[in-house]
Scaffold this active site. Structure first.
Site, PDB file in Angstrom:
ATOM      1  N   ASP A   1       7.360   5.715   8.551  1.00 44.21           N
ATOM      2  CA  ASP A   1       6.764   5.026   9.684  1.00 44.21           C
ATOM      3  C   ASP A   1       5.501   5.786  10.023  1.00 44.21           C
ATOM      4  O   ASP A   1       5.485   7.030  10.044  1.00 44.21           O
ATOM      5  CB  ASP A   1       7.703   4.935  10.889  1.00 44.21           C
ATOM      6  CG  ASP A   1       7.194   3.876  11.873  1.00 44.21           C
ATOM      7  OD1 ASP A   1       6.997   2.727  11.446  1.00 44.21           O
ATOM      8  OD2 ASP A   1       6.981   4.205  13.045  1.00 44.21           O
TER       9      ASP A   1
ATOM     10  N   GLY B   1       0.828  -1.211   0.000  1.00 43.87           N
ATOM     11  CA  GLY B   1       0.000   0.000   0.000  1.00 43.87           C
ATOM     12  C   GLY B   1       0.857   1.253   0.000  1.00 43.87           C
ATOM     13  O   GLY B   1       0.575   2.234  -0.705  1.00 43.87           O
TER      14      GLY B   1
ATOM     15  N   LYS C   1      -6.549  10.754  -1.726  1.00 43.54           N
ATOM     16  CA  LYS C   1      -5.904  10.398  -0.460  1.00 43.54           C
ATOM     17  C   LYS C   1      -4.603  11.182  -0.298  1.00 43.54           C
ATOM     18  O   LYS C   1      -4.268  11.639   0.792  1.00 43.54           O
ATOM     19  CB  LYS C   1      -5.653   8.888  -0.372  1.00 43.54           C
ATOM     20  CG  LYS C   1      -5.033   8.495   0.970  1.00 43.54           C
ATOM     21  CD  LYS C   1      -4.846   7.007   1.175  1.00 43.54           C
ATOM     22  CE  LYS C   1      -4.094   6.761   2.477  1.00 43.54           C
ATOM     23  NZ  LYS C   1      -3.744   5.353   2.707  1.00 43.54           N
TER      24      LYS C   1
HETATM   25  O1  LIG Z   1      -2.358   5.412   5.096  1.00 45.38           O
HETATM   26  C1  LIG Z   1      -2.690   4.539   5.907  1.00 45.38           C
HETATM   27  N1  LIG Z   1      -3.926   4.004   5.897  1.00 45.38           N
HETATM   28  C2  LIG Z   1      -4.321   3.021   6.739  1.00 45.38           C
HETATM   29  N2  LIG Z   1      -3.532   2.470   7.636  1.00 45.38           N
HETATM   30  C3  LIG Z   1      -2.278   2.973   7.713  1.00 45.38           C
HETATM   31  C4  LIG Z   1      -1.812   4.015   6.883  1.00 45.38           C
HETATM   32  N3  LIG Z   1      -0.545   4.305   7.207  1.00 45.38           N
HETATM   33  C5  LIG Z   1      -0.229   3.463   8.182  1.00 45.38           C
HETATM   34  N4  LIG Z   1      -1.271   2.668   8.496  1.00 45.38           N
HETATM   35  C6  LIG Z   1      -1.315   1.577   9.476  1.00 45.38           C
HETATM   36  O2  LIG Z   1      -0.243   1.706  10.352  1.00 45.38           O
HETATM   37  C7  LIG Z   1       0.708   0.658  10.136  1.00 45.38           C
HETATM   38  C8  LIG Z   1       2.059   1.329  10.127  1.00 45.38           C
HETATM   39  O3  LIG Z   1       2.981   0.375   9.936  1.00 45.38           O
HETATM   40  P1  LIG Z   1       4.521   0.699   9.929  1.00 45.38           P
HETATM   41  O4  LIG Z   1       4.746   2.013   9.327  1.00 45.38           O
HETATM   42  O5  LIG Z   1       5.096   0.494  11.281  1.00 45.38           O
HETATM   43  O6  LIG Z   1       5.097  -0.503   9.084  1.00 45.38           O
HETATM   44  P2  LIG Z   1       4.724  -1.187   7.740  1.00 45.38           P
HETATM   45  O7  LIG Z   1       5.207  -0.261   6.676  1.00 45.38           O
HETATM   46  O8  LIG Z   1       5.546  -2.438   7.810  1.00 45.38           O
HETATM   47  O9  LIG Z   1       3.259  -1.470   7.702  1.00 45.38           O
HETATM   48  C9  LIG Z   1       0.340   0.020   8.805  1.00 45.38           C
HETATM   49  O10 LIG Z   1       0.665  -1.332   8.733  1.00 45.38           O
HETATM   50  C10 LIG Z   1      -1.168   0.251   8.769  1.00 45.38           C
HETATM   51  O11 LIG Z   1      -1.814  -0.744   9.500  1.00 45.38           O
HETATM   52 MG   LIG Z   2       5.911   1.269  12.768  1.00 44.65          MG
END
Ligand SMILES: O=c1[nH]cnc2c1ncn2[C@@H]1O[C@H](COP(=O)(O)OP(=O)(O)O)[C@@H](O)[C@H]1O
Ligand SMILES: [Mg+2]
Length: 211
Positions: free
Chosen positions: A78, A23, A180
C-alpha cells in the site's frame, strides 16, 4: 538427481503478488527476481476494500485476504504520495484522489490543486506486507523525498511518477525500472524485505508465529 548434486534442493517458495496494479506487478517481478521465489499472479480474485487507517493496515488487509484465498504466502503493497502544501494529501487516498478515474486525470487534478503553490515538497511512501497462511506477518517500509513538478515529464513508471521530481532534476517517470528501484520508496521497502530473506532462513508458509 545428478551424482554431483546429491542434496535435493527445496522447491522455490510460492508467493502470491497481491495487487492488480500493473505498475506494481512489474516492479515486484523486477525487484524480487534475485530471491528465487516463484511469484504467482492474483488472477481474477478481487482484493477487499482498503478500510485501514494506515498504509500498513491497508497492505495487511490486502496481503492477508490474498493469502487466505490462495493458501499461499501473499505480498501486498500500500503506497501513496504526500504533498506538504496539501497537508499530506492525497496520502492514503492516492489511488482515488479527487474521484478521478485514471492516473492521467489524477495528475491533472493534482496540478490544479497545486497551481501557484510555492512549497512543492512531496514524498512517496510504500509499505509492503508479506502475510503467511498461518497468520504470520512481515512489514517493510520505504520513503523517498522529492518535489512536485509544474508539469509531467517522462513516460516510465506509473501513477504520479511523471510529476515527482528527484534531486538530479529528473522525474521518477524518466528513470529505468532499475534506477527507480534504487532510489524509490518501493525499492527501499524491497531492500529491507530482501535483507531479511536473502541470508536468513527460508520463510515457512505454515511455520510457527515465533520470529
Ligand atoms: O511508485 C509509484 N509511482 C507513482 N505513483 C504511485 C507509486 N506508488 C503508489 N502510487 C500512487 O498511489 C496509489 C496507491 O494506490 P494503492 O496502493 O492504494 O492501491 P493500488 O495498488 O490499487 O493502486 C497508486 O494508485 C498511485 O496512484
Ligand atoms: Mg491505498
Amino acid at each position: 538427481m545428478s551424482p554431483s548434486n546429491p542434496e535435493p534442493s527445496s522447491p522455490p517458495l510460492r508467493v502470491v503478488v497481491a495487487t492488480s496494479n500493473l505498475g506494481k506487478v512489474i516492479e515486484f517481478e523486477e525487484a524480487l527476481s534475485g530471491l528465487g521465489w516463484q511469484l504467482e499472479p492474483l488472477g481474477d480474485y478481487s482484493l477487499p476494500e482498503e478500510t485501514g487507517s494506515t498504509y500498513a493496515e491497508n497492505a495487511m488487509i490486502k496481503a492477508a485476504a490474498a493469502s487466505l484465498h490462495t493458501g499461499l504466502p501473499a505480498l501486498a503493497d500500500d503506497s501513496g504520495l504526500e504533498v506538504a502544501a496539501l497537508g499530506g494529501e492525497p496520502g492514503l487516498y492516492s489511488a482515488r484522489f479527487g474521484n478521478r478515474k485514471d492516473d492521467h486525470e489524477r495528475n491533472l487534478y493534482l496540478l490544479e490543486r497545486t497551481r501557484n503553490v510555492q512549497d512543492r515538497r512531496a514524498k512517496f511512501i510504500s509499505v509492503l506486507v508479506l502475510a503467511y497462511p498461518d497468520g504470520h506477518i512481515e512489514e517493510y517500509r520505504g520513503e523517498v523525498d522529492g518535489q512536485l513538478l509544474e508539469g509531467p515529464r517522462g513516460v516510465g513508471g506509473f501513477g504520479y511518477d511523471p510529476l515527482f521530481g528527484l534531486p538530479d532534476g529528473r522525474s521518477m517517470a524518466q528513470l529505468s525500472l532499475e534506477e527507480k528501484r534504487a532510489v524509490g520508496h518501493r525499492g527501499k521497502a524491497f531492500d529491507a524485505l530482501k535483507k531479511a530473506h536473502v541470508d536468513g532462513p527460508p520463510p515457512r508458509p505454515t511455520g510457527s508465529k515465533v520470529n
